[in-house]
Structures are given as C-alpha cells and as structure tokens.
Motif scaffolding. Structure first.
Motif, PDB file in Angstrom:
ATOM      1  N   GLN A   1       0.858  -1.310  -0.124  1.00  0.00           N
ATOM      2  CA  GLN A   1      -0.341   0.095  -0.437  1.00  0.00           C
ATOM      3  C   GLN A   1       0.843   1.170  -0.347  1.00  0.00           C
ATOM      4  O   GLN A   1       0.238   2.848  -0.356  1.00  0.00           O
ATOM      5  CB  GLN A   1      -0.969  -0.125   1.174  1.00  0.00           C
ATOM      6  N   SER A   2       1.636   1.246   0.860  1.00  0.00           N
ATOM      7  CA  SER A   2       2.653   2.268   0.864  1.00  0.00           C
ATOM      8  C   SER A   2       3.509   2.676  -1.082  1.00  0.00           C
ATOM      9  O   SER A   2       3.540   3.726  -1.481  1.00  0.00           O
ATOM     10  CB  SER A   2       4.336   2.080   1.878  1.00  0.00           C
TER      11      SER A   2
ATOM     12  N   SER B   1       1.072   6.101  -6.743  1.00  0.00           N
ATOM     13  CA  SER B   1       0.735   7.412  -7.802  1.00  0.00           C
ATOM     14  C   SER B   1      -0.094   8.613  -7.331  1.00  0.00           C
ATOM     15  O   SER B   1      -0.496   9.863  -8.325  1.00  0.00           O
ATOM     16  CB  SER B   1      -1.288   6.886  -6.949  1.00  0.00           C
ATOM     17  N   GLY B   2       1.089   9.418  -6.340  1.00  0.00           N
ATOM     18  CA  GLY B   2       1.010  11.045  -6.740  1.00  0.00           C
ATOM     19  C   GLY B   2       2.117  11.116  -7.528  1.00  0.00           C
ATOM     20  O   GLY B   2       1.636  12.255  -8.211  1.00  0.00           O
ATOM     21  N   GLY B   3       2.918  10.242  -8.101  1.00  0.00           N
ATOM     22  CA  GLY B   3       3.073  11.243  -9.436  1.00  0.00           C
ATOM     23  C   GLY B   3       4.649  11.849  -9.392  1.00  0.00           C
ATOM     24  O   GLY B   3       5.151  12.535  -8.254  1.00  0.00           O
ATOM     25  N   PHE B   4       4.353  12.999  -9.710  1.00  0.00           N
ATOM     26  CA  PHE B   4       5.234  13.957 -10.173  1.00  0.00           C
ATOM     27  C   PHE B   4       4.403  15.416  -9.691  1.00  0.00           C
ATOM     28  O   PHE B   4       5.067  16.125  -8.139  1.00  0.00           O
ATOM     29  CB  PHE B   4       5.686  14.924 -11.992  1.00  0.00           C
TER      30      PHE B   4
ATOM     31  N   GLY C   1       1.599  15.104  -7.759  1.00  0.00           N
ATOM     32  CA  GLY C   1       0.812  14.661  -6.484  1.00  0.00           C
ATOM     33  C   GLY C   1      -0.745  14.576  -7.002  1.00  0.00           C
ATOM     34  O   GLY C   1      -0.449  15.882  -7.927  1.00  0.00           O
ATOM     35  N   LYS C   2      -1.321  14.257  -6.230  1.00  0.00           N
ATOM     36  CA  LYS C   2      -3.021  14.472  -6.127  1.00  0.00           C
ATOM     37  C   LYS C   2      -3.838  15.126  -5.973  1.00  0.00           C
ATOM     38  O   LYS C   2      -5.163  16.043  -6.222  1.00  0.00           O
ATOM     39  CB  LYS C   2      -4.200  12.922  -5.720  1.00  0.00           C
ATOM     40  N   GLY C   3      -2.694  16.432  -4.955  1.00  0.00           N
ATOM     41  CA  GLY C   3      -3.458  17.279  -4.421  1.00  0.00           C
ATOM     42  C   GLY C   3      -3.847  17.154  -2.978  1.00  0.00           C
ATOM     43  O   GLY C   3      -3.915  15.820  -2.365  1.00  0.00           O
ATOM     44  N   TYR C   4      -3.843  18.283  -2.109  1.00  0.00           N
ATOM     45  CA  TYR C   4      -4.053  18.311  -0.616  1.00  0.00           C
ATOM     46  C   TYR C   4      -4.613  17.490  -0.224  1.00  0.00           C
ATOM     47  O   TYR C   4      -6.029  18.235  -0.802  1.00  0.00           O
ATOM     48  CB  TYR C   4      -3.062  19.613   0.267  1.00  0.00           C
ATOM     49  N   GLY C   5      -4.786  16.910   0.684  1.00  0.00           N
ATOM     50  CA  GLY C   5      -6.027  16.099   0.741  1.00  0.00           C
ATOM     51  C   GLY C   5      -6.610  15.163   0.350  1.00  0.00           C
ATOM     52  O   GLY C   5      -8.049  15.093   0.258  1.00  0.00           O
ATOM     53  N   LEU C   6      -5.965  14.909  -0.614  1.00  0.00           N
ATOM     54  CA  LEU C   6      -6.840  14.374  -2.025  1.00  0.00           C
ATOM     55  C   LEU C   6      -6.582  12.969  -2.653  1.00  0.00           C
ATOM     56  O   LEU C   6      -6.442  12.432  -3.365  1.00  0.00           O
ATOM     57  CB  LEU C   6      -6.807  14.976  -3.514  1.00  0.00           C
ATOM     58  N   GLY C   7      -5.217  12.060  -1.681  1.00  0.00           N
ATOM     59  CA  GLY C   7      -4.654  11.153  -1.431  1.00  0.00           C
ATOM     60  C   GLY C   7      -6.245   9.394  -0.666  1.00  0.00           C
ATOM     61  O   GLY C   7      -5.877   9.862   0.154  1.00  0.00           O
ATOM     62  N   SER C   8      -6.349   8.932  -1.929  1.00  0.00           N
ATOM     63  CA  SER C   8      -7.272   8.144  -1.378  1.00  0.00           C
ATOM     64  C   SER C   8      -6.721   7.035  -0.672  1.00  0.00           C
ATOM     65  O   SER C   8      -7.562   6.290   0.145  1.00  0.00           O
ATOM     66  CB  SER C   8      -7.139   7.712  -3.061  1.00  0.00           C
TER      67      SER C   8
ATOM     68  N   SER D   1       4.906   8.764   2.467  1.00  0.00           N
ATOM     69  CA  SER D   1       4.255   7.978   1.767  1.00  0.00           C
ATOM     70  C   SER D   1       2.881   8.379   1.503  1.00  0.00           C
ATOM     71  O   SER D   1       2.514   8.938   0.541  1.00  0.00           O
ATOM     72  CB  SER D   1       3.261   5.972   1.768  1.00  0.00           C
ATOM     73  N   ALA D   2       2.040   8.748   2.426  1.00  0.00           N
ATOM     74  CA  ALA D   2       0.906  10.019   2.662  1.00  0.00           C
ATOM     75  C   ALA D   2       1.185  11.493   1.993  1.00  0.00           C
ATOM     76  O   ALA D   2       0.607  11.650   0.600  1.00  0.00           O
ATOM     77  CB  ALA D   2       0.361  10.361   3.937  1.00  0.00           C
ATOM     78  N   LEU D   3       1.967  12.084   1.992  1.00  0.00           N
ATOM     79  CA  LEU D   3       3.250  13.436   1.813  1.00  0.00           C
ATOM     80  C   LEU D   3       3.369  13.125   0.055  1.00  0.00           C
ATOM     81  O   LEU D   3       2.745  13.521  -0.436  1.00  0.00           O
ATOM     82  CB  LEU D   3       4.071  13.482   2.768  1.00  0.00           C
ATOM     83  N   SER D   4       3.752  11.916  -0.045  1.00  0.00           N
ATOM     84  CA  SER D   4       4.148  11.223  -1.684  1.00  0.00           C
ATOM     85  C   SER D   4       2.524  11.752  -2.270  1.00  0.00           C
ATOM     86  O   SER D   4       3.253  11.870  -3.557  1.00  0.00           O
ATOM     87  CB  SER D   4       5.198   9.948  -0.820  1.00  0.00           C
ATOM     88  N   GLU D   5       2.073  10.548  -1.721  1.00  0.00           N
ATOM     89  CA  GLU D   5       0.902  10.753  -2.911  1.00  0.00           C
ATOM     90  C   GLU D   5       0.000  12.202  -3.214  1.00  0.00           C
ATOM     91  O   GLU D   5      -0.354  12.000  -4.326  1.00  0.00           O
ATOM     92  CB  GLU D   5      -0.153   9.936  -1.850  1.00  0.00           C
ATOM     93  N   GLU D   6       0.190  12.888  -1.738  1.00  0.00           N
ATOM     94  CA  GLU D   6      -0.558  14.340  -2.254  1.00  0.00           C
ATOM     95  C   GLU D   6       0.129  15.409  -2.964  1.00  0.00           C
ATOM     96  O   GLU D   6      -0.205  15.769  -3.084  1.00  0.00           O
ATOM     97  CB  GLU D   6      -1.083  14.698  -0.913  1.00  0.00           C
ATOM     98  N   PHE D   7       1.001  15.649  -2.470  1.00  0.00           N
ATOM     99  CA  PHE D   7       1.712  15.941  -3.480  1.00  0.00           C
ATOM    100  C   PHE D   7       3.262  15.764  -4.620  1.00  0.00           C
ATOM    101  O   PHE D   7       4.319  16.593  -5.287  1.00  0.00           O
ATOM    102  CB  PHE D   7       3.183  16.455  -2.467  1.00  0.00           C
ATOM    103  N   GLY D   8       3.305  14.189  -4.514  1.00  0.00           N
ATOM    104  CA  GLY D   8       4.529  13.419  -5.584  1.00  0.00           C
ATOM    105  C   GLY D   8       5.461  14.042  -5.543  1.00  0.00           C
ATOM    106  O   GLY D   8       6.176  14.237  -4.591  1.00  0.00           O
TER     107      GLY D   8
END
Length: 383
Positions: free
Chosen positions: A239-240, A246-249, A251-258, A275-282
């Motif tokens: 999951q990590s 999934s954050g890519g370059f 990220g998905k956006g602040y508060g939008l990490g699924s 990991s959560a930071l990387s998903e939201e901010f890439g």
C-alpha cells in the motif's frame, strides 16, 4: 556583535550574546518540517485537527522551548551529565525488563505515574553523550586501535542488547549504528571497521533464522518478496508503494490522497506519513522535504565542525548521525528498500517521545554552537 567580543569569556556568558549565537535559520528549518508534519496529520485525519495534528503542533511548540533552553545550557553541563544520563537511561531499560508495559507483543514502555514513555528513546541521547565523553579524554591511539576500545563497545552493546530483547530491532539498530558512526568519526581503525562489517555480513543468515522473533523474520522475508502475501504480511509495503507511485510528479493534491483518506494505507500518521505526503504532493513535495532534511543535516555537521572541544564535535556529530539514520531508514522502509522496522520520519511522523528526544538532541547541537569556545577538562573519569 564583533568577533573580538565573542573571544572574551565574560562577554560570551551574557544571555543576550548567547541568544545571538543560536542558529535561527536552523531553528526555522526545524519549524518548517514540523509544520509540514502537522499539515499532513490534519490531512490524513480527513481534515481534522484531532486526533493527531493538534497534539503534534502543541508538542512541537513545547519541545522548541525546551530545545532553546538547552541551547543556552553551557557545554560543560552536558559534559558533566554525560555519564549520569547514560546510567539513568540504562537503569530505565533494565526497569522495562522487570516492570515494562507490553503493547502488541513488545515490552518497550515504562509508566511512572501519569507519564508513559520509551526509555530506549532516552538512551539514543545517552549513548551519544557517554561516547563523546569517553573519546574526549582518549588518546589518538586509544581511539584507533587499543584494548580500551572495549569501553565504548560495552557502552553501545549493553543498551543494544536490552532494546533488541524488548524486542525493538529498529531502535536497537539506531543505537548500534549511531555508536559505530561516533567511533568512526573519533578515529577508529579502518581495519576494525572492515572486519566488523564482514563479521556482521557473515552472521546475518544465522541472526535471521535463529535469533529473530517470528514477526521480525516475516518482515525480512516480506521485504525480499512483498508480493508473496500482498494482503497479509506484505500489505503495509504494498500500500505504501501504491500511495507513493500514484502521486506521480505533482501529486493528487492536498487532502486528496485516496490511499490515506480511504484507510488503505496503514499507520499513515506514524511510519508511513512520508508515503501519504508523496501521494498528495508527488515527487516535487517529497523531494522538497528531503532537501529540508539534507539542509538540517549539513548545517548540523557544520556546527559540529566548529566546536573547539572534541566532546562538542563528537556529541553534535552523533546526534546528527541519529537524525540522518531516522530519515534514511524510514525513507528506505516506505519505498520497499528496507524491511519495515517501525522507525518514524523525524518531526513529520506523529509521536511524542521521539519528538522530545530529537529536539533534546538539537538542543545539544545548538549548545555546541553557542558554547563552541568552551574549554572542557581532559580525562575519562566520572568527574
């Protein structure tokens, strides 16, 4: 403030002069990283200050004050308290063996009245101070290759064994690796370093198959092949990786990490906050926070190099090594480059005892800078 004023002991002891000698850029960097941690804890809680973000920010505010007070404490006091702090930490580790609190199969916590804490965290500072104190009075030959090296080996080995027995392999590794780093900086012979490294490498298979607990062995096997049990022992790291990838370059956006918002990412507030930071901010966000960590480490090493005393140099370098190992191990862990060993990302992850220990260590580093001209007595005795 002129350079000549800083060379006069009477002037250097004034509180106003000490305050100007604190590296405020360093302090601001710490605040920035902790601020990002608070923001991420708010996000992974679904946009709520509770249960993590408010406590994180409040604890950081308190520990910043503690850090600044310790920065003004003369290095001579750190020197005098080195062995007593180590001894108290060691006694607390023994107390954990006798009357420790067990959680999730590990006995790591000690309760004294309303206070519950991990003595192993105190030992991270204690072993740095004790080793710096011993090497301060050691000759170059004793530091390089001498029978007296048994003293620092025991100073590292006793807490390592006690913490590993709890079991807390991640913290034991931090204590052992920090101690080894101080011995290396102090001038340990490269031949000894090579021999020990080779010996450890040979011993690893035996350690994994015979010495490790079952859950620790499972973590190692999961690290080697996480896809073998993706819904069981490999769930955390799988999951990590999904979250970070999934954050890519951008990220998905602040508060939008699924992964974190939908509760797929376990321990999102502690071990896997990066990991959560990387998903939201890439990649941009994770690279930015790593740059902040790198800046803190470089500045701390520079402070260590400026100290006039061997104790100050080694103590500041030891604290820096501990901090750098936190970042390195957690970063490798969440990316699947190391087994999951429960080491948090400092100032970013939720956790009171770890934050207090880290900030006390930074108080020691800043004290080394403020009192870099302090003259300390020679010798390895207790007084």
């Amino acid at each position: 403030m002129t350079a000549s004023a800083l060379t006069r002991p009477g002037e250097r002891d004034r509180l106003s002069v000490k305050i100007t000698q604190i590296d405020w850029t360093f302090v601001l960097l710490l605040c920035a990283v902790a601020g990002v941690g608070g923001a991420m804890l708010w996000s992974v809680a679904g946009g709520d200050w509770r249960p993590w973000a408010l406590n994180h920010v409040s604890r950081f505010g308190i520990t910043v004050v503690i850090m600044l007070v310790l920065a003004l404490l003369d290095l001579k006091w750190w020197f005098r308290l080195a062995y007593p702090v180590y001894a108290v930490a060691l006694l607390l580790l023994v107390a954990v063996e006798v009357a420790g609190e067990t959680r999730m199969g590990a006995t790591r916590w000690l309760t004294l009245g309303p206070l519950t804490f991990q003595p192993s965290e105190i030992m991270k500072v204690g072993v740095v101070l004790a080793l710096a104190r011993w090497y301060h009075g050691a000759t170059a030959q004793e530091a390089k290759l001498h029978w007296k090296l048994i003293v620092p080996v025991l100073l590292i080995g006793m807490p390592f064994a006690l913490v590993a027995h709890q079991p807390d392999l991640g913290t034991a590794m931090l204590i052992g690796m920090t101690g080894a780093a101080i011995m290396f900086v102090a001038g340990l012979s490269p031949w000894i370093i090579g021999a020990v490294t080779a010996g450890v490498a040979v011993f690893i298979p035996f350690f994994v198959t015979v010495v490790m607990h079952d859950y620790q062995r499972t973590r190692v096997l999961t690290f080697l092949n996480p896809s073998a049990d993706p819904s069981g022992s490999g769930y955390h790291i799988t999951q990590s990786k999904i979250a970070m990838g999934s954050g890519g370059f951008l990220g998905k956006g602040y508060g939008l990490g699924s992964q974190s918002q939908l509760e797929f990412l376990p321990e999102k507030q502690t071990d896997f906050i990066f990991s959560a930071l990387s998903e939201e901010f890439g990649f941009i966000g994770s690279f930015g926070i790593l740059l902040c960590y790198a800046a803190i480490i470089v500045m701390a090493l520079r402070i260590a190099s400026l100290s006039y005393s061997h104790f100050g140099r080694l103590a500041a370098a030891g604290v820096t090594a501990t901090f750098a190992l936190y970042v390195l191990i957690n970063g490798a862990m969440v990316m699947g480059l190391a087994p999951v060993v429960g080491v948090p990302m400092p100032l970013l992850s939720y956790g009171g005892t770890v934050m207090l220990t880290v900030m006390i260590g930074f108080g020691l580093i800043l004290s080394t800078r403020v009192h870099r001209y302090s003259e300390l007595p020679k010798g390895q005795g207790l007084f």
